[in-house]
Scaffold this motif. Structure first.
Motif, short mmCIF file in Angstrom:
data_model
loop_
_atom_site.label_atom_id
_atom_site.label_comp_id
_atom_site.label_asym_id
_atom_site.label_seq_id
_atom_site.Cartn_x
_atom_site.Cartn_y
_atom_site.Cartn_z
N ALA A 78 0.83 -1.22 0.00
CA ALA A 78 0.00 0.00 0.00
C ALA A 78 0.86 1.26 0.00
O ALA A 78 0.62 2.19 -0.78
N VAL A 79 1.88 1.28 0.86
CA VAL A 79 2.77 2.45 0.95
C VAL A 79 3.50 2.66 -0.37
O VAL A 79 3.59 3.77 -0.90
N PHE A 80 4.04 1.56 -0.93
CA PHE A 80 4.75 1.64 -2.20
C PHE A 80 3.82 2.12 -3.33
O PHE A 80 4.21 2.95 -4.16
N SER A 81 2.58 1.62 -3.34
CA SER A 81 1.61 2.02 -4.38
C SER A 81 1.29 3.51 -4.29
O SER A 81 1.19 4.20 -5.31
N ALA A 83 -3.34 5.80 -11.91
CA ALA A 83 -4.65 5.17 -11.67
C ALA A 83 -4.49 3.75 -11.11
O ALA A 83 -5.15 3.38 -10.13
N PHE A 84 -3.60 2.98 -11.71
CA PHE A 84 -3.42 1.61 -11.23
C PHE A 84 -2.76 1.58 -9.85
O PHE A 84 -3.08 0.71 -9.04
N SER A 85 -1.86 2.50 -9.58
CA SER A 85 -1.25 2.59 -8.24
C SER A 85 -2.32 2.88 -7.19
O SER A 85 -2.30 2.31 -6.09
N ALA A 86 -3.26 3.76 -7.54
CA ALA A 86 -4.35 4.07 -6.61
C ALA A 86 -5.20 2.83 -6.35
O ALA A 86 -5.59 2.54 -5.21
N GLY A 87 -5.49 2.07 -7.41
CA GLY A 87 -6.27 0.83 -7.26
C GLY A 87 -5.56 -0.18 -6.36
O GLY A 87 -6.16 -0.78 -5.47
N TRP A 88 -4.25 -0.35 -6.59
CA TRP A 88 -3.47 -1.26 -5.76
C TRP A 88 -3.46 -0.80 -4.30
O TRP A 88 -3.54 -1.61 -3.38
N SER A 115 -4.84 -3.02 -1.23
CA SER A 115 -3.84 -3.40 -0.21
C SER A 115 -4.26 -2.92 1.18
O SER A 115 -4.13 -3.66 2.17
N ILE A 116 -4.78 -1.69 1.26
CA ILE A 116 -5.22 -1.16 2.56
C ILE A 116 -6.41 -1.96 3.09
O ILE A 116 -6.47 -2.28 4.28
#
Length: 196
Positions: free
Chosen positions: A50-53, A84-89, A93-94
């Motif tokens: 989550a942090v990395f994303s 956008a995909f980082s936000a989804g991940w 994850s959270i």
């Protein structure tokens, strides 16, 4: 005629008895089948993801805004797609971290689908912006390797989902058969009925 049909329907509904203990056991087994608990180490992995994303999403967004004017429009679109995909991940994850479990239906489908769509979009961008030299060929081959790996993971998820649906259906049949066996018992075998 309608009254007679209603009467038959009411009698059929009245004859169908649900055994609360069996129903609770069935629902618990379904929950156990669809939820996989994760321990401290795995929760830490999801928190790290989550942090990395979040960091990657912010980085992609900043780079898409401050990139020099000569950067290709499609490259900027790729950076926004990464955001956008980082936000989804990050969201998935959270949720998994907070819950302490993975929903093997929804979470696995979301992860598999996002990975597949991301790689397909990325490979499409590679085809559109790759230079027409050896570096371009390397870029496209890298994208194809990612596509193959993601396709294997996507197909594996489809197989797992179909196995879970089959197991759920078999469990429901088992529950219905146990319910019918309970209804066929004599009143002495069933024990005293608890009336509301």
């Amino acid at each position: 005629m309608t009254n007679r049909n209603d009467s038959i329907r009411d009698r059929l509904l009245a004859s169908e008895k649900h055994t609360p203990a069996l129903k609770e056991k069935y629902e618990q087994e379904i929950r156990n089948m669809h939820q996989k608990k994760i321990g401290g180490f795995h929760r830490g992995v999801w928190l790290t993801t989550a942090v990395f994303s979040i960091a990657a999403g912010i980085g992609f967004l900043v780079f898409s805004i401050i990139a020099p004017p000569e950067v290709h429009f499609l490259a900027r679109m790729g950076l926004l797609l990464g955001t956008a995909f980082s936000a989804g991940w990050a969201v998935i994850s959270i949720k998994i971290f907070r819950r302490g479990s993975i929903n093997l239906s929804f979470d696995q489908n979301a992860i598999s689908g996002m990975s597949w769509v991301f790689v397909v979009f990325l490979l499409t961008l590679f085809f559109l912006i790759a230079p027409k030299d050896v570096n371009g060929v390397h870029l496209i081959l890298f994208g194809l390797a990612m596509l193959v790996g993601t396709a294997v993971q996507f197909i594996g998820n489809l197989v797992n989902q179909s196995q879970m649906k089959t197991a759920t259906t078999l469990l429901e049949i088992e529950y219905r058969m146990a319910e019918m066996a309970e209804m066929m018992k004599s009143p002495q075998e069933r024990g005293p009925e608890i009336k509301p």
